[in-house]
Design a protein around this motif. Structure first.
Motif, PDB file in Angstrom:
ATOM      1  N   ASP A  88    -101.683 129.055  -5.908  1.00 16.28           N
ATOM      2  CA  ASP A  88    -102.605 129.440  -4.836  1.00 16.28           C
ATOM      3  C   ASP A  88    -101.892 129.283  -3.500  1.00 16.28           C
ATOM      4  O   ASP A  88    -101.398 128.187  -3.168  1.00 16.28           O
ATOM      5  N   VAL A  89    -101.839 130.362  -2.726  1.00 18.11           N
ATOM      6  CA  VAL A  89    -101.232 130.352  -1.389  1.00 18.11           C
ATOM      7  C   VAL A  89    -102.356 130.578  -0.369  1.00 18.11           C
ATOM      8  O   VAL A  89    -103.057 131.601  -0.437  1.00 18.11           O
ATOM      9  N   THR A  90    -102.506 129.633   0.559  1.00 16.40           N
ATOM     10  CA  THR A  90    -103.587 129.718   1.546  1.00 16.40           C
ATOM     11  C   THR A  90    -102.987 129.793   2.962  1.00 16.40           C
ATOM     12  O   THR A  90    -102.133 128.979   3.331  1.00 16.40           O
ATOM     13  N   PHE A  91    -103.462 130.794   3.742  1.00 15.47           N
ATOM     14  CA  PHE A  91    -103.047 130.986   5.140  1.00 15.47           C
ATOM     15  C   PHE A  91    -104.198 130.556   6.051  1.00 15.47           C
ATOM     16  O   PHE A  91    -105.365 130.819   5.751  1.00 15.47           O
ATOM     17  N   ARG A  92    -103.839 129.953   7.192  1.00 15.58           N
ATOM     18  CA  ARG A  92    -104.843 129.652   8.217  1.00 15.58           C
ATOM     19  C   ARG A  92    -104.236 129.986   9.581  1.00 15.58           C
ATOM     20  O   ARG A  92    -103.241 129.384   9.996  1.00 15.58           O
ATOM     21  N   SER A  93    -104.884 130.976  10.278  1.00 12.53           N
ATOM     22  CA  SER A  93    -104.370 131.430  11.585  1.00 12.53           C
ATOM     23  C   SER A  93    -104.822 130.469  12.692  1.00 12.53           C
ATOM     24  O   SER A  93    -105.743 129.654  12.487  1.00 12.53           O
ATOM     25  N   PRO A  94    -104.206 130.590  13.881  1.00  9.40           N
ATOM     26  CA  PRO A  94    -104.641 129.737  15.006  1.00  9.40           C
ATOM     27  C   PRO A  94    -106.121 129.938  15.349  1.00  9.40           C
ATOM     28  O   PRO A  94    -106.773 129.014  15.870  1.00  9.40           O
ATOM     29  N   ALA A  95    -106.652 131.112  15.038  1.00  3.73           N
ATOM     30  CA  ALA A  95    -108.066 131.379  15.345  1.00  3.73           C
ATOM     31  C   ALA A  95    -108.992 130.868  14.251  1.00  3.73           C
ATOM     32  O   ALA A  95    -110.211 131.042  14.337  1.00  3.73           O
ATOM     33  N   GLY A  96    -108.454 130.265  13.191  1.00  4.21           N
ATOM     34  CA  GLY A  96    -109.288 129.722  12.125  1.00  4.21           C
ATOM     35  C   GLY A  96    -109.551 130.673  10.987  1.00  4.21           C
ATOM     36  O   GLY A  96    -110.331 130.352  10.070  1.00  4.21           O
ATOM     37  N   VAL A  97    -108.953 131.860  11.032  1.00  6.35           N
ATOM     38  CA  VAL A  97    -109.131 132.822   9.938  1.00  6.35           C
ATOM     39  C   VAL A  97    -108.274 132.380   8.754  1.00  6.35           C
ATOM     40  O   VAL A  97    -107.103 131.991   8.926  1.00  6.35           O
ATOM     41  N   THR A  98    -108.861 132.429   7.568  1.00  9.81           N
ATOM     42  CA  THR A  98    -108.126 132.012   6.371  1.00  9.81           C
ATOM     43  C   THR A  98    -107.986 133.176   5.391  1.00  9.81           C
ATOM     44  O   THR A  98    -108.800 134.105   5.364  1.00  9.81           O
ATOM     45  N   ASP A  99    -106.941 133.088   4.646  1.00  7.55           N
ATOM     46  CA  ASP A  99    -106.704 134.061   3.569  1.00  7.55           C
ATOM     47  C   ASP A  99    -106.112 133.298   2.386  1.00  7.55           C
ATOM     48  O   ASP A  99    -105.119 132.562   2.540  1.00  7.55           O
ATOM     49  N   ARG A 100    -106.720 133.485   1.227  1.00  7.77           N
ATOM     50  CA  ARG A 100    -106.235 132.794   0.015  1.00  7.77           C
ATOM     51  C   ARG A 100    -105.809 133.837  -1.010  1.00  7.77           C
ATOM     52  O   ARG A 100    -106.576 134.748  -1.324  1.00  7.77           O
ATOM     53  N   GLN A 101    -104.610 133.675  -1.536  1.00  4.47           N
ATOM     54  CA  GLN A 101    -104.089 134.601  -2.537  1.00  4.47           C
ATOM     55  C   GLN A 101    -103.555 133.812  -3.732  1.00  4.47           C
ATOM     56  O   GLN A 101    -102.933 132.762  -3.564  1.00  4.47           O
ATOM     57  N   ARG A 102    -103.785 134.368  -4.916  1.00  7.58           N
ATOM     58  CA  ARG A 102    -103.261 133.763  -6.144  1.00  7.58           C
ATOM     59  C   ARG A 102    -102.095 134.631  -6.618  1.00  7.58           C
ATOM     60  O   ARG A 102    -102.268 135.828  -6.875  1.00  7.58           O
ATOM     61  N   VAL A 103    -100.923 134.035  -6.716  1.00 11.16           N
ATOM     62  CA  VAL A 103     -99.726 134.801  -7.040  1.00 11.16           C
ATOM     63  C   VAL A 103     -99.089 134.245  -8.319  1.00 11.16           C
ATOM     64  O   VAL A 103     -99.278 133.072  -8.672  1.00 11.16           O
ATOM     65  N   THR A 104     -98.351 135.099  -9.006  1.00 10.53           N
ATOM     66  CA  THR A 104     -97.635 134.700 -10.224  1.00 10.53           C
ATOM     67  C   THR A 104     -96.139 134.716  -9.938  1.00 10.53           C
ATOM     68  O   THR A 104     -95.588 135.744  -9.533  1.00 10.53           O
ATOM     69  N   VAL A 105     -95.516 133.581 -10.143  1.00 12.82           N
ATOM     70  CA  VAL A 105     -94.086 133.434  -9.905  1.00 12.82           C
ATOM     71  C   VAL A 105     -93.369 133.507 -11.246  1.00 12.82           C
ATOM     72  O   VAL A 105     -93.705 132.771 -12.185  1.00 12.82           O
ATOM     73  N   ARG A 106     -92.376 134.391 -11.340  1.00  9.20           N
ATOM     74  CA  ARG A 106     -91.574 134.527 -12.545  1.00  9.20           C
ATOM     75  C   ARG A 106     -90.275 133.746 -12.411  1.00  9.20           C
ATOM     76  O   ARG A 106     -89.730 133.602 -11.308  1.00  9.20           O
ATOM     77  N   SER A 107     -89.795 133.247 -13.539  1.00  8.42           N
ATOM     78  CA  SER A 107     -88.569 132.454 -13.533  1.00  8.42           C
ATOM     79  C   SER A 107     -87.391 133.273 -13.005  1.00  8.42           C
ATOM     80  O   SER A 107     -87.171 134.408 -13.417  1.00  8.42           O
ATOM     81  N   GLU A 108     -86.659 132.689 -12.039  1.00 12.39           N
ATOM     82  CA  GLU A 108     -85.458 133.282 -11.441  1.00 12.39           C
ATOM     83  C   GLU A 108     -85.735 134.625 -10.755  1.00 12.39           C
ATOM     84  O   GLU A 108     -84.842 135.454 -10.638  1.00 12.39           O
ATOM     85  N   ALA A 109     -86.962 134.812 -10.279  1.00  9.53           N
ATOM     86  CA  ALA A 109     -87.306 136.034  -9.534  1.00  9.53           C
ATOM     87  C   ALA A 109     -87.915 135.633  -8.192  1.00  9.53           C
ATOM     88  O   ALA A 109     -88.443 134.528  -8.026  1.00  9.53           O
ATOM     89  N   THR A 110     -87.827 136.541  -7.216  1.00  7.53           N
ATOM     90  CA  THR A 110     -88.355 136.281  -5.868  1.00  7.53           C
ATOM     91  C   THR A 110     -89.491 137.253  -5.563  1.00  7.53           C
ATOM     92  O   THR A 110     -89.377 138.458  -5.816  1.00  7.53           O
ATOM     93  N   ILE A 111     -90.603 136.712  -5.039  1.00  3.87           N
ATOM     94  CA  ILE A 111     -91.714 137.570  -4.617  1.00  3.87           C
ATOM     95  C   ILE A 111     -91.998 137.303  -3.134  1.00  3.87           C
ATOM     96  O   ILE A 111     -91.674 136.241  -2.599  1.00  3.87           O
ATOM     97  N   ARG A 112     -92.602 138.279  -2.503  1.00  2.00           N
ATOM     98  CA  ARG A 112     -92.950 138.187  -1.084  1.00  2.00           C
ATOM     99  C   ARG A 112     -94.463 138.201  -0.956  1.00  2.00           C
ATOM    100  O   ARG A 112     -95.137 139.062  -1.534  1.00  2.00           O
TER     101      ARG A 112
END
Length: 247
Positions: A216-240
């Motif tokens: 789970d990756v959660t963002f919080r902006s200076p204005a208090g806006v949040t965004d939560r994303q669930r990502v899948t990480v693969r072994s020896e791979a890079t995601i953005r």
């Protein structure tokens, strides 16, 4: 010369000695013939007994697929025959001509060992393309000896081959540590970021190492806006991962 007159009534029979020899030879032949006849009769009786004697049919059954079965004519036999019931079978039937019969039963713990595997990710365990079990899960009962196993998680791009020597009655424990994957994180405007509830800093971030799997990756902006994303990480791979904070 002297003239001889042959008497047609004179006797031509063999002498007493020749008659005796003939009688002895006849007696020997008769004795040999009698012995041969007796032996032939005995062989015929034994052959018939072996032919008509019913061969005991021994049935070895196991209700659970994948179990090992020990088949042995003697409980102390040094090299027993092992049968492994395939996953798609539920019973095995053996017909044995042995008069001693066959002793059937599950392989005892003294003839098998256990493989215990721990891992931060879920795995399927195979040996020669046959599924042994999964991780997490109970220990895997296997016959004593060398085992070439394959640990697989296709969704996370992970595959590992491992050779293990398992002794009878022994438990072999291994811990699998898959290589990490990597994540880069950004947002516009900038944001504070946490991963699985742990703060990791301010965007832009990365690449950061993460164990393969879901996060789970959660963002919080200076204005208090949040965004939560669930990502899948693969072994020896890079995601953005890009935060969506323009709401």
């Amino acid at each position: 010369g002297e003239n001889r007159v042959l008497d047609p009534h004179a006797s031509t029979s063999p002498g007493p000695r020749a008659v005796g020899r003939t009688r002895v030879a006849t007696s020997v032949l008769a004795a040999l013939a009698l012995i041969a006849a007796v032996e032939a009769g005995v062989i015929a009786v034994l052959a018939r007994a072996l032919w008509v004697a019913p061969h005991p049919a021994i049935v070895v059954e196991t209700a659970a697929s994948g179990e090992n079965v020990l088949v042995s004519s003697r409980s102390t036999e040094a090299a027993p025959l092992r049968l492994t019931v395939a996953p798609d079978l539920r019973w095995v039937q053996l017909a044995s001509p042995s008069s001693a019969g066959v002793l059937g039963g599950k392989v005892t713990d003294t003839a098998a060992g256990t493989i215990r595997i721990s891992s931060p990710i879920e795995l399927k365990v195979f040996e020669q393309s046959r599924l042994l079990g999964s991780v997490p899960g109970a220990g895997l009962k296997v016959p004593a000896g060398r085992h070439d196993i394959e640990l697989v998680n296709l969704a996370l791009g992970y595959r590992l081959w491992q050779t293990l020597d398992v002794e009878a009655g022994q438990t072999v424990s291994i811990h699998v540590a898959p290589p990490p994957g990597w994540v880069t994180i950004d947002a516009a405007p900038w944001a504070e970021v946490s991963i699985d509830g742990q703060a990791v800093g301010r965007t832009p971030l990365g690449p950061l190492p993460l164990t393969p799997g879901e996060h789970d990756v959660t963002f919080r902006s200076p204005a208090g806006v949040t965004d939560r994303q669930r990502v899948t990480v693969r072994s020896e791979a890079t995601i953005r991962v890009i935060g969506k904070l323009d709401r």
